[in-house]
Design a protein around this motif. Structure first.
Motif, PDB file in Angstrom:
ATOM      1  N   ASP A 188     -33.439  12.732 -19.565  1.00 42.63           N
ATOM      2  CA  ASP A 188     -34.325  13.811 -19.134  1.00 42.63           C
ATOM      3  C   ASP A 188     -33.678  15.173 -19.370  1.00 42.63           C
ATOM      4  O   ASP A 188     -34.367  16.141 -19.673  1.00 42.63           O
ATOM      5  CB  ASP A 188     -34.663  13.657 -17.645  1.00 42.63           C
ATOM      6  CG  ASP A 188     -35.395  12.366 -17.374  1.00 42.63           C
ATOM      7  OD1 ASP A 188     -36.413  12.107 -18.046  1.00 42.63           O
ATOM      8  OD2 ASP A 188     -34.939  11.593 -16.505  1.00 42.63           O
ATOM      9  N   THR A 189     -32.361  15.230 -19.193  1.00 38.22           N
ATOM     10  CA  THR A 189     -31.602  16.447 -19.488  1.00 38.22           C
ATOM     11  C   THR A 189     -30.288  16.027 -20.133  1.00 38.22           C
ATOM     12  O   THR A 189     -29.774  14.941 -19.869  1.00 38.22           O
ATOM     13  CB  THR A 189     -31.309  17.284 -18.216  1.00 38.22           C
ATOM     14  OG1 THR A 189     -30.610  16.474 -17.275  1.00 38.22           O
ATOM     15  CG2 THR A 189     -32.576  17.826 -17.588  1.00 38.22           C
TER      16      THR A 189
ATOM     17  N   THR B 203     -34.170  10.212  -7.548  1.00 38.02           N
ATOM     18  CA  THR B 203     -34.231  11.485  -6.844  1.00 38.02           C
ATOM     19  C   THR B 203     -35.482  11.498  -5.969  1.00 38.02           C
ATOM     20  O   THR B 203     -36.286  10.553  -6.003  1.00 38.02           O
ATOM     21  CB  THR B 203     -34.304  12.669  -7.828  1.00 38.02           C
ATOM     22  OG1 THR B 203     -35.568  12.647  -8.498  1.00 38.02           O
ATOM     23  CG2 THR B 203     -33.176  12.606  -8.855  1.00 38.02           C
TER      24      THR B 203
ATOM     25  N   LYS C 277     -38.018  13.117  -6.463  1.00 34.26           N
ATOM     26  CA  LYS C 277     -39.180  13.202  -7.348  1.00 34.26           C
ATOM     27  C   LYS C 277     -39.295  12.007  -8.294  1.00 34.26           C
ATOM     28  O   LYS C 277     -40.159  11.969  -9.144  1.00 34.26           O
ATOM     29  CB  LYS C 277     -39.119  14.490  -8.161  1.00 34.26           C
ATOM     30  CG  LYS C 277     -39.244  15.713  -7.285  1.00 34.26           C
ATOM     31  CD  LYS C 277     -39.258  16.960  -8.102  1.00 34.26           C
ATOM     32  CE  LYS C 277     -39.378  18.162  -7.167  1.00 34.26           C
ATOM     33  NZ  LYS C 277     -39.396  19.411  -7.868  1.00 34.26           N
TER      34      LYS C 277
ATOM     35  N   ARG D 231     -37.269   9.009 -10.930  1.00 31.96           N
ATOM     36  CA  ARG D 231     -36.113   8.715 -11.777  1.00 31.96           C
ATOM     37  C   ARG D 231     -35.728   9.947 -12.579  1.00 31.96           C
ATOM     38  O   ARG D 231     -36.583  10.634 -13.137  1.00 31.96           O
ATOM     39  CB  ARG D 231     -36.500   7.573 -12.711  1.00 31.96           C
ATOM     40  CG  ARG D 231     -35.423   7.129 -13.650  1.00 31.96           C
ATOM     41  CD  ARG D 231     -35.994   5.998 -14.522  1.00 31.96           C
ATOM     42  NE  ARG D 231     -34.967   5.405 -15.326  1.00 31.96           N
ATOM     43  CZ  ARG D 231     -34.738   5.744 -16.599  1.00 31.96           C
ATOM     44  NH1 ARG D 231     -35.462   6.654 -17.190  1.00 31.96           N
ATOM     45  NH2 ARG D 231     -33.777   5.149 -17.274  1.00 31.96           N
ATOM     46  N   HIS D 232     -34.430  10.203 -12.675  1.00 32.81           N
ATOM     47  CA  HIS D 232     -33.927  11.308 -13.486  1.00 32.81           C
ATOM     48  C   HIS D 232     -32.648  10.853 -14.174  1.00 32.81           C
ATOM     49  O   HIS D 232     -31.759  10.286 -13.539  1.00 32.81           O
ATOM     50  CB  HIS D 232     -33.646  12.548 -12.629  1.00 32.81           C
ATOM     51  CG  HIS D 232     -33.215  13.724 -13.432  1.00 32.81           C
ATOM     52  ND1 HIS D 232     -34.109  14.495 -14.153  1.00 32.81           N
ATOM     53  CD2 HIS D 232     -31.990  14.245 -13.668  1.00 32.81           C
ATOM     54  CE1 HIS D 232     -33.438  15.442 -14.784  1.00 32.81           C
ATOM     55  NE2 HIS D 232     -32.152  15.313 -14.512  1.00 32.81           N
ATOM     56  N   THR D 233     -32.581  11.102 -15.464  1.00 38.51           N
ATOM     57  CA  THR D 233     -31.418  10.705 -16.241  1.00 38.51           C
ATOM     58  C   THR D 233     -30.803  11.934 -16.880  1.00 38.51           C
ATOM     59  O   THR D 233     -31.433  12.583 -17.712  1.00 38.51           O
ATOM     60  CB  THR D 233     -31.811   9.680 -17.321  1.00 38.51           C
ATOM     61  OG1 THR D 233     -32.490   8.606 -16.691  1.00 38.51           O
ATOM     62  CG2 THR D 233     -30.596   9.142 -18.034  1.00 38.51           C
ATOM     63  N   GLU D 234     -29.593  12.232 -16.453  1.00 41.96           N
ATOM     64  CA  GLU D 234     -28.846  13.366 -16.975  1.00 41.96           C
ATOM     65  C   GLU D 234     -27.662  12.788 -17.744  1.00 41.96           C
ATOM     66  O   GLU D 234     -27.048  11.816 -17.303  1.00 41.96           O
ATOM     67  CB  GLU D 234     -28.345  14.187 -15.792  1.00 41.96           C
ATOM     68  CG  GLU D 234     -27.913  15.570 -16.112  1.00 41.96           C
ATOM     69  CD  GLU D 234     -27.621  16.349 -14.840  1.00 41.96           C
ATOM     70  OE1 GLU D 234     -26.506  16.871 -14.763  1.00 41.96           O
ATOM     71  OE2 GLU D 234     -28.493  16.398 -13.954  1.00 41.96           O
TER      72      GLU D 234
END
Length: 187
Positions: free
Chosen positions: A48-49, A103, A105, A107-110
Motif C-alpha cells: 500500500d505504501t 489497522t 481501517k 489491512r495495510h502493507t508498508e
C-alpha cells in the motif's frame, strides 16, 4: 509503447517477469527508475505504501526478474531449472518479505523495495513449485513474450490478455482475410 504496468498474467511473479516487454524483438524495459519499480509494487497491490528506492534496488529487481523469467521458461518447456537463476531467486526469497498489518481501517502493507522484492521471489517459488506450474503458457502474439497461467476451460487460451494482444491479433487476421477476398465484379 504503453508505459502503464499491465497485470494480465494471472500471477504476480509472472506480471513482474513481464516488465521487460517484447524480449525477442524491440525489448522495452518498464523498470527504468526506482520510481517505476515502486510504481509496479504499488499498482500490483503487493504493497500500500513503499519507501523511496535507489538505483541498486532497480538493478537487484531486474536481476531477480530475469532469474524468474529463466525459471518460468525452464518450467514451461519441461527443462531442468537453471542453477544460477535458482540461486538468485532462492537467495532473494530467503530475505524478509512484506508483512501486512491490521489497522483500525483494515489491512495495510508498508514496505521497502527489498521487502517487496523478497515477496515477489517467494511468490515465484510458490508458482514454480505448485499446481499452476503445468498451466504456464507463452502468449501467442509473436511480438509478446509474456507468460501467463492458463486456467481457461480446456486450456485453450492463446493470449496473455484480449486487450493487450488478443484484439491486435484478431484485428490483423481480419484485415488479412479482407485483403485476400477478391472483389466481386459489378455487372
Amino acid at each position: 509503447m504503453n508505459l502503464d504496468h499491465v497485470f494480465v498474467c494471472g500471477h504476480p511473479a509472472l506480471d513482474f517477469a513481464a516488465t521487460l516487454r517484447a524480449r525477442r524483438s524491440t525489448r522495452f524495459e518498464m523498470l527504468v527508475t526506482p520510481e517505476r519499480l515502486n510504481a509496479w509494487y504499488l499498482e500490483s497491490a503487493l504493497v500500500d505504501t513503499i519507501t523511496p528506492g535507489h538505483e541498486d534496488d532497480v538493478r537487484e529487481a531486474t536481476a531477480v526478474r530475469e532469474a524468474i523469467y529463466r525459471l518460468v521458461t525452464n518450467r514451461r518447456l519441461g527443462e531442468e531449472f537453471d542453477r544460477e537463476a535458482l540461486a538468485v531467486v532462492n537467495a532473494t526469497a530467503r530475505k524478509t518479505p512484506v508483512t501486512p498489518q491490521l489497522t483500525l481501517k483494515g489491512r495495510h502493507t508498508e514496505a521497502t523495495p527489498e521487502l517487496a522484492l523478497a515477496t515477489v521471489a517467494r511468490q515465484a517459488v510458490e508458482l514454480l513449485s505448485g499446481p499452476d506450474g503445468p498451466l504456464l503458457k507463452e502468449c501467442g502474439n509473436p511480438d509478446c513474450t509474456r507468460v501467463y497461467v492458463d486456467r481457461s476451460r480446456g486450456m485453450r487460451r492463446q493470449w496473455c490478455g484480449m486487450e493487450s494482444c488478443g484484439n491486435k491479433i484478431k484485428a490483423a487476421a481480419y484485415r488479412a482475410r479482407k485483403k485476400t477476398v477478391p472483389a466481386t465484379p459489378a455487372h
